[in-house]
Every structure is written in C-alpha cells, then in structure tokens.
Design an enzyme around this catalytic site. Sequence first.
Site, short mmCIF file in Angstrom:
data_model
loop_
_atom_site.label_atom_id
_atom_site.label_comp_id
_atom_site.label_asym_id
_atom_site.label_seq_id
_atom_site.Cartn_x
_atom_site.Cartn_y
_atom_site.Cartn_z
N ASP A 165 -4.46 1.15 -9.39
CA ASP A 165 -5.92 0.99 -9.45
C ASP A 165 -6.39 0.69 -10.86
O ASP A 165 -7.17 -0.23 -11.10
CB ASP A 165 -6.61 2.25 -8.92
CG ASP A 165 -6.30 2.52 -7.46
OD1 ASP A 165 -5.76 1.61 -6.81
OD2 ASP A 165 -6.58 3.63 -6.98
N GLU A 221 -6.62 10.83 -14.30
CA GLU A 221 -6.94 11.12 -12.89
C GLU A 221 -5.91 12.09 -12.30
O GLU A 221 -6.25 12.98 -11.53
CB GLU A 221 -7.01 9.82 -12.07
CG GLU A 221 -7.44 10.10 -10.65
CD GLU A 221 -8.26 8.99 -10.01
OE1 GLU A 221 -8.50 9.09 -8.81
OE2 GLU A 221 -8.67 8.03 -10.69
N TYR A 236 -3.02 12.62 0.97
CA TYR A 236 -2.45 11.73 -0.04
C TYR A 236 -1.37 12.48 -0.82
O TYR A 236 -0.25 11.98 -1.01
CB TYR A 236 -3.58 11.27 -0.98
CG TYR A 236 -3.16 10.23 -1.99
CD1 TYR A 236 -3.39 8.88 -1.77
CD2 TYR A 236 -2.55 10.60 -3.19
CE1 TYR A 236 -3.02 7.92 -2.71
CE2 TYR A 236 -2.18 9.65 -4.13
CZ TYR A 236 -2.42 8.32 -3.88
OH TYR A 236 -2.05 7.37 -4.80
N GLY A 294 -12.40 2.47 -0.67
CA GLY A 294 -11.04 2.07 -1.02
C GLY A 294 -10.96 0.96 -2.04
O GLY A 294 -9.94 0.28 -2.16
N THR A 318 2.83 2.11 -2.21
CA THR A 318 4.11 1.82 -2.85
C THR A 318 4.07 2.14 -4.34
O THR A 318 5.10 2.30 -4.97
CB THR A 318 4.49 0.34 -2.68
OG1 THR A 318 3.34 -0.46 -2.99
CG2 THR A 318 4.93 0.03 -1.26
N ASP A 319 2.86 2.23 -4.91
CA ASP A 319 2.79 2.34 -6.39
C ASP A 319 3.35 3.66 -6.90
O ASP A 319 4.13 3.68 -7.85
CB ASP A 319 1.37 2.08 -6.91
CG ASP A 319 0.30 3.02 -6.39
OD1 ASP A 319 0.55 3.74 -5.39
OD2 ASP A 319 -0.79 3.05 -6.99
N GLU A 328 0.84 -1.21 0.00
CA GLU A 328 0.00 0.00 0.00
C GLU A 328 0.87 1.25 0.00
O GLU A 328 1.86 1.31 0.72
CB GLU A 328 -0.90 -0.01 1.25
CG GLU A 328 -2.17 0.79 1.10
CD GLU A 328 -3.14 0.15 0.10
OE1 GLU A 328 -3.20 0.64 -1.04
OE2 GLU A 328 -3.81 -0.82 0.46
#
Length: 385
Positions: A171, A159, A221, A123, A36-37, A34
């Site tokens: 995602d 996005e 975020y 989520g 990490t992307d 999580e």
Amino acid sequence: MNDPQTLVKSIFLKTFNEEPLVVCSPGRVNLIGEHTDYNMGFVLPAAINKAAYIAISKRDDDTIFVVAADLDESYTTEVSKLNYSDKGWPNYVICIVEQLQKINKHVSGFNAVISGDVPLGAGMSSSAALECATIFGLNEIFGLSLEKMQMVKLAQKAENEFVGVNCGIMDQFASVFGKKGHVVKLDCRSLEYEYVPFELEGIKIVLFDSMVKHSLASSEYNVRTSQCSEGVSIIQKKYPAVKTLRDATIEMVEECLANESNDIYDRCKYVVEENNRLLAACQDLQQNKIADFGQKMYETHAGLSELYEVSCPELDFIVSCTKKEDGILGARMMGGGFGGCVISLVKEDQLEGIVQRIKEAYFNKMNIGMNVYITQIEDGTHIIK
C-alpha cells in the site's frame, strides 16, 4: 464543497495564518496479487486519482496540532507524548513521528491540516495514503533527506507497530512509487520493481463499492498472516530453504500440508497459486492479452473467496453480476476483504448501462445502495508546487 487540495490549504491559512507546504499522496488499486505482499510475493498495484492531502508547516515549539478537515476535528499533543488516540485518525500521523524518532531523525512541533477523497473502508488504502503524505511532508519541512524507499519502509513499519495492522509493503509502496499510465510489478521480498504499461484503449478500471465493512476485517487479517507463517514452518521441516510462501511451490504445499488442517493448506495453496498467476498475468499485459488477464482476475476472486476465505456474500454477489456482462473483462474483490470494493475492467462504451444494471441488482438483492468509482492511474506521492 472544495476539492481536498483547496480545502487543506484554505483551512490552514485560516487557522494558522501562513502558507503551508501541500503534499498529495494517492490511494491505490491492486490489479492482481492479493494477500501476497506480507508473504514476500509479487503484487501489481497502481496509484489512482483519489488521494490524501496534507498542508503542513513547522512550529517553533514541540506541539503537534493536526486538523482533520473532513471531520471538523482537531488533535493536539507534544512530540514527547505520542500516545495512541481513541479518535483513530490521529494515529496515522502520530505513527510516522514515532518512527522518525526511532531512527534519530529530529522532528519538532508542526501544524497540519489533512483531507482526502480516498473512500474510507473501500480497500483503496486511505490509511497508507495519509501516512505517506505525512512522511513526505515532514521529510521536506524538517530537511530529513530520506530516500523514497526509506519513507515507504518507515510508513509500513509505523502501521505495523503503532496502528497494529500487520500489513505488507504494497500500500505504501504503490502510494509513493505510482506512475501515470502504469502498474507496478513489485517483488515484495527484494523490493525490486518494474513499471508495466497499463493504458488500455476503451477500457476503464471501475470499482464497485459494496458499502459494507464486516468487523472481521482487521482481526482475520492478522489470523491469515499467522496461518501462512504456520504453513511455512511446516514446509521448512522438509525444505529448510523455504523462508516464506514466496519460496514454496505447489508441489511442496501438496506434499507437506495436504494432511494438515484445511485452513493452513487452503491459505498457503492460494498464496502460491496467486504468485504464479500474477507472473503469468504480467505476460498477458505485455502481449496485450487483456481478456486472459481479466480471466485471471476471476480466478483470483475464486481463490480469495474459497481458499483464503476473505470475501463475503456482498462481494461474491457483485462478482457474479459482472460475469453476466459482456462488457466486463475481469473482476475480483480487492483489498483486505470482508467488504470494500470489487475491481473490474469495463469497456467504456458499455459503462453506463453496466453500472446501472449492477447497482440495481445489488440493491434488489442486498438492500444496500452502491457507490461506483471510475478511476485512472496517476503519479505517486508528490509535493504540490
């Protein structure tokens, strides 16, 4: 109530009096890996049996007409007037059209009806599911000849640039490339991926929805992405080869950041540890060591709560409840944070009692009712024939 697939088709027929193309694009869970992307690390997502649906067809003018079936709202604009909408939901369709224009792919007007059963704010990436459904649909009706990976990258960029969320690629990738009965080990730097079997006999992936979404979610975020970048730029002074936290080791973090601000040290330490944890967790899966995998989920939650600081009291409480249950092998908060779901691995034969106890404990502590989703791993974005 009709299921979303039936709903989009029936409303489309009623509104536009023609047969549409229908696309299904699933939401996703992420078992481990999580935050990490966007640090170019590894993730381990899977597409699930909750999805966004779009019914779509070409028009013979430049008008874009979109109906949100679940909201009983519609939105109209022109292909040449793609402005941000205060309504929110149209932006996840419009952003895709804008990206296609930027790469000189011709898109004229179209009619669309959207719906879905991916819970909002839980989520599971309802926004990415809608973006991927849209780009798949437009690719098909306008014959754009885009490859799947191109569509994923464009949806992520849409996005980032139009919606304004600095999300990584996970995602959209999970939505498009998901495969039934498998998780996807994705290297977010090279975009190389492999499917890892995840058919656990007698174990269900269960999501406990906290039903809260704290307002910090989107602003914090973006703060986390900048803190990670700052950590990288400090490490780079001594180790120029380090381009992202993916390239850093724990030793580098300790050496270069231990004397910096606590926030930067903690954020970077978590990300580097999480990448290492994911690689070890994949070995656990391949060796069928599910209890070890579950323990790593708990370690991830501790890191997200204490080092990355994207949890909240509600999520922490749910995870503490799961630890009291012998029938739960692992659990952690999932997604951007500050609300949403706890993902857990639950023994099927104890499922009913566990769900009841955790729901009761959560209501007694937080005075909030909880939704629980029992998910299964499904195939990624596809056209419904």
